[in-house]
Design an enzyme around this catalytic site. Structure first.
Site, PDB file in Angstrom:
ATOM      1  N   ASP A  67       0.809  -1.221   0.000  1.00  0.00           N
ATOM      2  CA  ASP A  67       0.000   0.000   0.000  1.00  0.00           C
ATOM      3  C   ASP A  67       0.841   1.270   0.000  1.00  0.00           C
ATOM      4  O   ASP A  67       2.053   1.229   0.194  1.00  0.00           O
ATOM      5  CB  ASP A  67      -0.959   0.000   1.205  1.00  0.00           C
ATOM      6  CG  ASP A  67      -0.294  -0.482   2.488  1.00  0.00           C
ATOM      7  OD1 ASP A  67       0.943  -0.436   2.576  1.00  0.00           O
ATOM      8  OD2 ASP A  67      -1.015  -0.917   3.393  1.00  0.00           O
ATOM      9  N   ASN A 136      -7.268  -2.032  14.301  1.00  0.00           N
ATOM     10  CA  ASN A 136      -8.676  -2.384  14.039  1.00  0.00           C
ATOM     11  C   ASN A 136      -8.791  -3.655  13.183  1.00  0.00           C
ATOM     12  O   ASN A 136      -9.860  -3.960  12.675  1.00  0.00           O
ATOM     13  CB  ASN A 136      -9.386  -1.227  13.333  1.00  0.00           C
ATOM     14  CG  ASN A 136      -8.754  -0.878  11.990  1.00  0.00           C
ATOM     15  OD1 ASN A 136      -7.749  -1.475  11.588  1.00  0.00           O
ATOM     16  ND2 ASN A 136      -9.339   0.078  11.290  1.00  0.00           N
ATOM     17  N   HIS A 138      -7.151  -4.206  10.309  1.00  0.00           N
ATOM     18  CA  HIS A 138      -6.967  -4.049   8.858  1.00  0.00           C
ATOM     19  C   HIS A 138      -5.723  -4.801   8.369  1.00  0.00           C
ATOM     20  O   HIS A 138      -4.762  -4.978   9.103  1.00  0.00           O
ATOM     21  CB  HIS A 138      -6.958  -2.574   8.428  1.00  0.00           C
ATOM     22  CG  HIS A 138      -5.729  -1.797   8.771  1.00  0.00           C
ATOM     23  ND1 HIS A 138      -5.754  -0.461   9.085  1.00  0.00           N
ATOM     24  CD2 HIS A 138      -4.422  -2.151   8.840  1.00  0.00           C
ATOM     25  CE1 HIS A 138      -4.533  -0.040   9.328  1.00  0.00           C
ATOM     26  NE2 HIS A 138      -3.699  -1.044   9.196  1.00  0.00           N
ATOM     27  N   GLU A 143      -9.704  -1.816   5.201  1.00  0.00           N
ATOM     28  CA  GLU A 143     -10.299  -1.452   6.484  1.00  0.00           C
ATOM     29  C   GLU A 143     -11.581  -2.258   6.742  1.00  0.00           C
ATOM     30  O   GLU A 143     -12.223  -2.723   5.799  1.00  0.00           O
ATOM     31  CB  GLU A 143     -10.656   0.046   6.480  1.00  0.00           C
ATOM     32  CG  GLU A 143      -9.466   0.984   6.285  1.00  0.00           C
ATOM     33  CD  GLU A 143      -8.617   1.162   7.548  1.00  0.00           C
ATOM     34  OE1 GLU A 143      -8.643   0.294   8.442  1.00  0.00           O
ATOM     35  OE2 GLU A 143      -7.910   2.181   7.625  1.00  0.00           O
TER      36      GLU A 143
HETATM   37  C1  F6R Z   1       1.428  -1.201   5.950  1.00  0.00           C
HETATM   38  C2  F6R Z   1       0.345  -2.131   6.220  1.00  0.00           C
HETATM   39  C3  F6R Z   1      -0.475  -1.979   7.456  1.00  0.00           C
HETATM   40  C4  F6R Z   1       0.367  -2.163   8.722  1.00  0.00           C
HETATM   41  C5  F6R Z   1      -0.497  -1.980   9.976  1.00  0.00           C
HETATM   42  C6  F6R Z   1       0.316  -2.138  11.235  1.00  0.00           C
HETATM   43  O1  F6R Z   1       2.057  -1.497   4.747  1.00  0.00           O
HETATM   44  O2  F6R Z   1       0.095  -2.993   5.448  1.00  0.00           O
HETATM   45  O3  F6R Z   1      -1.515  -2.925   7.445  1.00  0.00           O
HETATM   46  O4  F6R Z   1       0.922  -3.449   8.721  1.00  0.00           O
HETATM   47  O5  F6R Z   1      -1.091  -0.725   9.952  1.00  0.00           O
HETATM   48  O6  F6R Z   1       1.263  -1.127  11.347  1.00  0.00           O
HETATM   49  P1  F6R Z   1       2.314  -1.104  12.544  1.00  0.00           P
HETATM   50  O7  F6R Z   1       3.284  -2.190  12.294  1.00  0.00           O
HETATM   51  O8  F6R Z   1       2.946   0.262  12.458  1.00  0.00           O
HETATM   52  O9  F6R Z   1       1.535  -1.310  13.801  1.00  0.00           O
END
Ligand code: F6R
Length: 245
Positions: A67, A136, A138, A143
């Site tokens: 992403d 959450n 995701h 989401e």
């Molecule tokens: C980012 C991604 C997101 C993160 C998630 C957790 O490329 O795919 O799904 O893995 O937001 O982020 P952290 O590791 O910062 O808690």
């Protein structure tokens, strides 16, 4: 679904890097799906170290990131382009033309998402996908919702995600409101998935996965359907009782 419970962040990072290192050694032209965020920082440090020690060759590897924020300049300090450059790309011998990230700068983000899907199809999909998980639930930036998209698309970020990611920006209103993300179908088509889940604030995600109840309102629960997924988590996350979202 296989759980590997680790005693430390270091152990989790190292074990996940082992899986990727083996994949690259077995198939030098692997297509790897990559994630950003705080969780994989140690993992990338391990991959870079192994490259510097001469144990890994990225020259034939293709990478596709999950992403990117939208809109965002590829030179913005919080863009995933900059994150990847800083934590992996500038340290290893990946070929520029083999590196893929969704464009946060495209004039038409829907077209950019479509083109991203096509590029992924052209290389035959992912061999191995690295995943983190949002507070959450995701996955990528898919989401919680009543339905989820299969292919790369533009996603409106949940308020909880913008709040969580505000720690990287000057303030919450600076967090872009949208993102381009791979879809669940593309993630699911990966031959193998590795999910990293560290810290007690992610315990709810581990508990939801263990519960075995699937809901698009907690996208991580869908991963239980994948035939080859390994979850690297810590003891705190594994032992917690909290499954609230
Ligand atoms: C980012 C991604 C997101 C993160 C998630 C957790 O490329 O795919 O799904 O893995 O937001 O982020 P952290 O590791 O910062 O808690």
């Amino acid at each position: 679904m296989k759980f590997v419970v680790c005693e430390s962040y270091e152990e989790l990072s190292q074990k996940a890097a082992d899986v990727f290192a083996l994949q690259i050694q077995k198939k030098p032209d692997s297509v790897l799906g990559l994630a950003t965020g705080s969780t994989p920082l140690g993992f990338y440090a391990h991959l870079c170290k192994r490259y510097q020690e001469g144990a890994l060759d990225f020259s034939k590897v293709n990478t596709f990131n999950l992403d990117e924020y939208y809109p965002i300049s590829h030179t913005h300090a919080q863009s995933y382009h900059v994150y990847m450059e800083k934590n992996l790309f500038s340290h290893v011998n990946l070929q520029k033309e083999n590196i893929h990230l969704p464009s946060g700068e495209a004039k038409d983000p829907n077209q950019a998402a479509h083109d991203y899907s096509l590029a992924l199809q052209k290389v035959g999909g992912l061999d191995l996908q690295l995943l983190g998980v949002g507070h959450n639930g995701h996955i990528g930036f898919n989401e919680p919702n009543t339905s989820l998209e299969l292919s790369a698309h533009v996603e409106i970020l949940a308020e909880r995600t913008r709040k969580a990611n505000a720690r990287f920006f000057a303030c919450e209103k600076d967090v872009p409101s949208r993102a381009l993300t791979m879809g669940l179908g593309e993630i699911f088509n990966a031959k193998k998935l590795v999910l990293l889940c560290y810290g007690k604030e992610k315990a709810n995600c581990i508990q939801a996965l263990k519960k075995g109840k699937i809901t698009t309102q907690v996208p991580v629960t869908l991963l239980a359907l994948h035939p080859d997924i390994t979850v690297f988590c810590d003891t705190a996350a594994m032992q917690a009782k909290n499954a609230d979202f």
